[in-house]
Design a protein around this motif. Structure first.
Motif, short mmCIF file in Angstrom:
data_model
loop_
_atom_site.label_atom_id
_atom_site.label_comp_id
_atom_site.label_asym_id
_atom_site.label_seq_id
_atom_site.Cartn_x
_atom_site.Cartn_y
_atom_site.Cartn_z
N ARG A 90 0.85 -1.19 0.00
CA ARG A 90 0.00 0.00 0.00
C ARG A 90 0.89 1.24 0.00
NH1 ARG A 90 -3.28 -0.72 5.29
NH2 ARG A 90 -1.19 -1.27 5.97
N PRO A 91 0.33 2.38 -0.34
CA PRO A 91 1.10 3.63 -0.24
C PRO A 91 1.58 3.84 1.20
CG PRO A 91 -0.93 3.99 -1.43
CD PRO A 91 -1.01 2.61 -0.86
N VAL A 92 2.67 4.58 1.33
CA VAL A 92 3.28 4.81 2.64
C VAL A 92 2.90 6.20 3.15
CG1 VAL A 92 5.49 5.07 3.85
CG2 VAL A 92 5.23 3.30 2.10
N LEU A 93 2.63 6.29 4.44
CA LEU A 93 2.44 7.57 5.12
C LEU A 93 3.57 7.73 6.12
CD1 LEU A 93 0.90 10.13 6.02
CD2 LEU A 93 -0.38 8.65 7.60
N TYR A 94 4.46 8.71 5.88
CA TYR A 94 5.49 9.07 6.84
C TYR A 94 4.86 10.08 7.78
CZ TYR A 94 8.88 6.68 3.95
OH TYR A 94 9.57 5.72 3.26
N LEU A 95 4.88 9.76 9.07
CA LEU A 95 4.10 10.52 10.03
C LEU A 95 4.96 11.11 11.14
CD1 LEU A 95 1.22 11.34 10.73
CD2 LEU A 95 0.94 9.13 11.86
N ASP A 96 4.98 12.42 11.19
CA ASP A 96 5.58 13.14 12.30
C ASP A 96 4.55 13.17 13.43
OD1 ASP A 96 7.38 14.87 13.70
OD2 ASP A 96 6.20 16.59 13.03
N LEU A 97 5.00 13.48 14.65
CA LEU A 97 4.08 13.54 15.78
C LEU A 97 3.95 14.95 16.35
CD1 LEU A 97 4.97 10.22 17.62
CD2 LEU A 97 2.97 10.72 16.21
N ASP A 98 5.06 15.53 16.79
CA ASP A 98 5.02 16.86 17.41
C ASP A 98 4.52 17.89 16.42
OD1 ASP A 98 6.00 16.03 19.92
OD2 ASP A 98 8.05 16.06 19.17
N ILE A 145 3.87 -0.08 14.25
CA ILE A 145 4.39 0.97 13.35
C ILE A 145 5.88 1.15 13.59
CG2 ILE A 145 4.25 3.40 12.68
CD1 ILE A 145 1.32 3.36 13.60
N ARG A 146 6.63 1.16 12.53
CA ARG A 146 8.08 1.37 12.58
C ARG A 146 8.44 2.50 11.63
NH1 ARG A 146 7.33 -1.31 16.39
NH2 ARG A 146 8.15 -3.34 16.92
N GLY A 147 9.68 2.90 11.69
CA GLY A 147 10.22 3.88 10.76
C GLY A 147 11.60 3.41 10.36
N PHE A 148 12.40 4.34 9.89
CA PHE A 148 13.79 4.04 9.56
C PHE A 148 14.68 4.90 10.43
CE2 PHE A 148 11.57 2.94 5.62
CZ PHE A 148 12.04 1.66 5.44
N GLU A 149 15.86 4.43 10.67
CA GLU A 149 16.82 5.22 11.43
C GLU A 149 17.20 6.46 10.64
OE1 GLU A 149 21.24 4.63 13.33
OE2 GLU A 149 19.98 2.88 13.04
N ASN A 190 16.83 11.50 5.72
CA ASN A 190 17.52 10.23 5.91
C ASN A 190 16.58 9.12 6.38
OD1 ASN A 190 19.91 11.56 5.33
ND2 ASN A 190 20.33 12.01 7.46
N GLY A 191 15.39 9.48 6.86
CA GLY A 191 14.46 8.49 7.36
C GLY A 191 13.44 8.01 6.35
N VAL A 192 13.57 8.46 5.12
CA VAL A 192 12.64 8.05 4.06
C VAL A 192 13.34 7.06 3.15
CG1 VAL A 192 11.24 8.89 2.13
CG2 VAL A 192 11.45 10.29 4.21
N ALA A 193 12.63 6.03 2.75
CA ALA A 193 13.19 4.96 1.91
C ALA A 193 13.19 5.40 0.44
CB ALA A 193 12.37 3.69 2.08
N TRP A 194 14.19 6.21 0.08
CA TRP A 194 14.21 6.81 -1.25
C TRP A 194 14.33 5.80 -2.37
CZ3 TRP A 194 11.81 10.91 -1.03
CH2 TRP A 194 11.92 11.75 0.07
N LEU A 195 15.07 4.73 -2.21
CA LEU A 195 15.15 3.70 -3.24
C LEU A 195 13.75 3.18 -3.54
CD1 LEU A 195 16.77 1.70 -5.02
CD2 LEU A 195 16.84 0.20 -3.04
N GLU A 196 13.01 2.92 -2.50
CA GLU A 196 11.66 2.40 -2.63
C GLU A 196 10.74 3.37 -3.40
OE1 GLU A 196 8.36 0.62 0.49
OE2 GLU A 196 10.02 1.81 1.25
N HIS A 197 10.92 4.66 -3.15
CA HIS A 197 10.01 5.64 -3.74
C HIS A 197 10.52 6.22 -5.06
CE1 HIS A 197 7.74 5.22 -0.13
NE2 HIS A 197 8.74 5.66 0.61
N ILE A 198 11.78 6.57 -5.13
CA ILE A 198 12.31 7.19 -6.35
C ILE A 198 12.57 6.14 -7.44
CG2 ILE A 198 14.26 8.45 -7.34
CD1 ILE A 198 14.40 10.01 -4.69
#
Length: 160
Positions: free
Chosen positions: A4-12, A76-80, A89-97
């Motif tokens: 499914r599409p990814v939602l990168y989610l900030d909190l603060d 829910i997990r993220g990337f380092e 740096n926390g976005v999976a650019w290979l996956e998206h680009i």
């Protein structure tokens, strides 16, 4: 593997507002997270867990604020990513680009500046960022959700 599409989610300032009494969930934040989990692969992109995994105490605090059970968001997990540089740096650019997996990045202006804007613009992905700051504007989360719904419908129509 979730495709499914990814939602990168900030909190603060994105789901959690900060006021004189401390942190509190934005109006509708719990329902939004529950909806997002049902429709997208949600990934944290927040200072609450720069290593990609949220501490159990913080997870419990967040779940309580959002009026959710910890097990609803515990998967829910993220990337380092490096807090000293950029959330890029926390976005999976290979996956998206390279692979073209659709994503949306819900972020306030504190985690998304000119560097991030220039990078997304360079890759024709600027539309993947949605600005949301519930501390400054408590209704901003309610305003971005229809945009995300519309984006998902467009993806489904294009796939059909």
């Amino acid at each position: 593997m979730d495709c499914r599409p990814v939602l990168y989610l900030d909190l603060d300032d994105t789901l959690i507002s900060w006021g004189p009494d401390g942190p509190a969930a934005a109006p509708g934040a719990g329902e939004f997270v529950r909806w997002a989990i049902g429709n997208m692969e949600v990934r944290w992109l927040t200072t609450w867990c720069p290593d990609g995994v949220m501490d159990q105490k913080l997870l419990g605090d967040l779940a309580k604020m959002l009026n959710l059970a910890p097990d609803e968001i515990g998967h829910i997990r993220g990337f380092e990513w490096d807090r000293e540089t950029s959330k890029l740096n926390g976005v999976a650019w290979l996956e998206h680009i390279v692979l073209g997996r659709p994503f949306v990045w819900l972020e306030d202006e504190y985690g998304f500046g000119e560097r991030e804007r220039a990078f997304l613009a360079h890759h024709n992905l600027l539309g993947c960022h949605l600005h949301c700051n519930v501390t400054d504007d408590p209704k901003s989360l309610a305003r971005v959700q229809p945009a995300i719904r519309s984006w998902l419908e467009h993806l489904e129509d294009a796939a059909a």
